[in-house]
Enzyme design. Structure first.
Site, PDB file in Angstrom:
ATOM      1  N   ASP A 199       0.845  -1.185   0.000  1.00 27.82           N
ATOM      2  CA  ASP A 199       0.000   0.000   0.000  1.00 27.82           C
ATOM      3  C   ASP A 199       0.884   1.240   0.000  1.00 27.82           C
ATOM      4  O   ASP A 199       2.102   1.155   0.114  1.00 27.82           O
ATOM      5  CB  ASP A 199      -0.987  -0.013   1.167  1.00 27.82           C
ATOM      6  N   ASP A 231      -7.853  -7.659   1.890  1.00 28.77           N
ATOM      7  CA  ASP A 231      -6.828  -7.769   2.926  1.00 28.77           C
ATOM      8  C   ASP A 231      -7.409  -7.263   4.225  1.00 28.77           C
ATOM      9  O   ASP A 231      -8.346  -6.453   4.231  1.00 28.77           O
ATOM     10  CB  ASP A 231      -5.592  -6.930   2.571  1.00 28.77           C
ATOM     11  N   CYS A 234     -11.798 -28.413  10.217  1.00 32.26           N
ATOM     12  CA  CYS A 234     -10.600 -27.733   9.708  1.00 32.26           C
ATOM     13  C   CYS A 234      -9.425 -28.700   9.583  1.00 32.26           C
ATOM     14  O   CYS A 234      -9.213 -29.559  10.450  1.00 32.26           O
ATOM     15  CB  CYS A 234     -10.226 -26.582  10.636  1.00 32.26           C
ATOM     16  N   CYS A 273      -6.180 -27.539   9.174  1.00 35.13           N
ATOM     17  CA  CYS A 273      -4.933 -26.810   9.389  1.00 35.13           C
ATOM     18  C   CYS A 273      -4.030 -27.558  10.362  1.00 35.13           C
ATOM     19  O   CYS A 273      -4.460 -28.468  11.085  1.00 35.13           O
ATOM     20  CB  CYS A 273      -5.225 -25.400   9.908  1.00 35.13           C
ATOM     21  N   CYS A 280      -5.278 -27.466  14.080  1.00 31.44           N
ATOM     22  CA  CYS A 280      -6.437 -28.313  14.378  1.00 31.44           C
ATOM     23  C   CYS A 280      -6.100 -29.802  14.281  1.00 31.44           C
ATOM     24  O   CYS A 280      -6.713 -30.622  14.969  1.00 31.44           O
ATOM     25  CB  CYS A 280      -7.591 -27.974  13.439  1.00 31.44           C
ATOM     26  N   HIS A 332      -4.058 -21.066  12.305  1.00 33.80           N
ATOM     27  CA  HIS A 332      -5.448 -21.507  12.128  1.00 33.80           C
ATOM     28  C   HIS A 332      -6.289 -20.441  11.447  1.00 33.80           C
ATOM     29  O   HIS A 332      -7.002 -20.724  10.470  1.00 33.80           O
ATOM     30  CB  HIS A 332      -6.090 -21.869  13.461  1.00 33.80           C
TER      31      HIS A 332
END
Length: 377
Positions: free
Chosen positions: A89, A274, A312, A314, A317, A343
């Protein structure tokens, strides 16, 4: 940048952006790496999460370590070792934030913005050209231009001035960028303009029409939202604004937001997002799941053997219980920040992958309905 519209389902879009550091398939959520680093994580974590693009902050990196240092270290890619794409940015939002907190800071004028460093109080001046110069040093794949952002609500006069300044700065920025490319500078970098106008439809139309007429821009962002207005006002503004944006270029909604915000704005034709929310909320104990938010600080999780989200896949998890994460958080262990951030970012990035698949299969409406039904449970 090569842009391909892969599919639509209603107003929702699946696109592919091809840039110097690989393809980015949308809808996409860009994890925020303010200081060329996503907090609590490293570049291997980001690669394991499947992140194809992350966001860096020009204001912060300009002040420390400085754009010349980053250039000397091989740009953001060499410096951070993240090999995929970066969007940076312009620093305009940080100037806005300073102005919001202290009227003595972040003073805009017709040519740029004067602001004080939050590090040492030194004075600095951002112009449409200077923020691009910093981003050339960063070698970011997408560069955002300087815009004049205002808080909401605000006066009609101030919002109109914001549009006029943003358009003028956009013209200066694209002329400068095209001239620099002729000199061999920024040839592999892309540049996005930022539409302003508050929640006023005519102002948004004016800003979008003026900026999108500047056809050398590679993409366009919707800025100045999620700064105090109601959610429905944001959604209505996005829905109104996207109709004036090119169909053959990416659409980016800046600084947004919750999983619900992402779903609602994909539904309105946005490609890119974002927000600091997944990592910031993780550090504060709030975890996002298929069924809504979970506050891991709660005493009820002290002996809970289940993972954060049983749906999940991930790393966190698959390996750790709510009880362990509750213990880490309450003990102030730094390991918690990494596991929780992994996560939450996995949840966001996977939600975008599932959204894309639904659009490709022209099943977006059902996907959106299922998203909300799971939360009702």
């Amino acid at each position: 940048m090569k842009f391909k519209l892969d599919a639509t389902s209603g107003n929702a879009r699946a696109t592919t952006l091809t840039m110097s550091h690989g393809e980015v398939q949308t809808p996409v959520f860009m994890p925020v790496g303010t200081q060329a680093s996503v907090k609590a994580l490293d570049h291997n974590d980001m690669l394991n999460l499947g992140a194809k693009i992350i966001l860096g902050n020009t204001y912060h990196m300009y002040l420390r370590p400085g754009s010349p240092t980053i250039k000397k270290m091989g740009g953001l890619h060499g410096f951070s070792k993240f090999p995929n794409n970066f969007l940076t940015d312009s620093g305009g939002f940080q100037a806005f934030s300073l102005r919001k907190l202290d009227g003595k800071n972040g003073k805009p004028d017709p040519n740029g913005i004067t602001f004080k460093s939050h590090i040492d109080g030194s004075l600095h001046y951002f112009t449409p050209k200077s923020v691009l110069d910093a981003q050339y040093d960063f070698n970011s794949d997408i560069m955002m231009i300087l815009d004049d952002l205002v808080a909401l609500p605000n006066t009609q006069e101030r919002i109109n001035l914001s549009i006029e300044r943003t358009t003028q700065w956009a013209k200066e920025a694209i002329e400068y960028h095209m001239a620099q490319k002729e000199k061999g500078i920024g040839v592999g970098q892309n540049i996005f303009a930022i539409i302003q106008g508050g929640t006023d439809k005519e102002f948004r139309k004016k800003s979008a029409t003026e900026l999108c007429a500047l056809t050398d821009y590679d993409g366009f962002a919707i800025g100045g939202l999620s700064v105090g207005e109601l959610n429905n006002e944001m959604y209505d503004t996005v829905e109104w604004t996207t109709q004036f944006m090119p169909k053959d270029k990416p659409r980016y909604l800046m600084g947004v937001g919750t999983p619900e915000d992402l779903i609602e704005n994909i539904d309105r034709g946005v490609d890119m997002f974002d927000c600091v929310m997944p990592t910031r909320n993780a550090r504060n104990g709030t975890l996002f799941t298929t069924f809504g938010r979970l506050n891991i600080r709660g005493a009820k999780f002290k002996e809970d053997p289940k993972p954060i989200d049983e749906a999940c896949e991930c790393y966190t998890c698959q390996n750790y219980s709510r009880a362990y994460l509750n213990h880490l958080y309450r003990s102030g262990e730094m390991t918690y920040f990494r596991l929780a951030s992994l996560h939450n970012l996995h949840y966001y990035l996977n939600l975008m992958r599932e959204a894309r698949e639904a659009i490709l299969n022209d099943n977006w409406v059902q996907f959106k309905n299922d998203f909300y039904k799971k939360r009702e449970k």
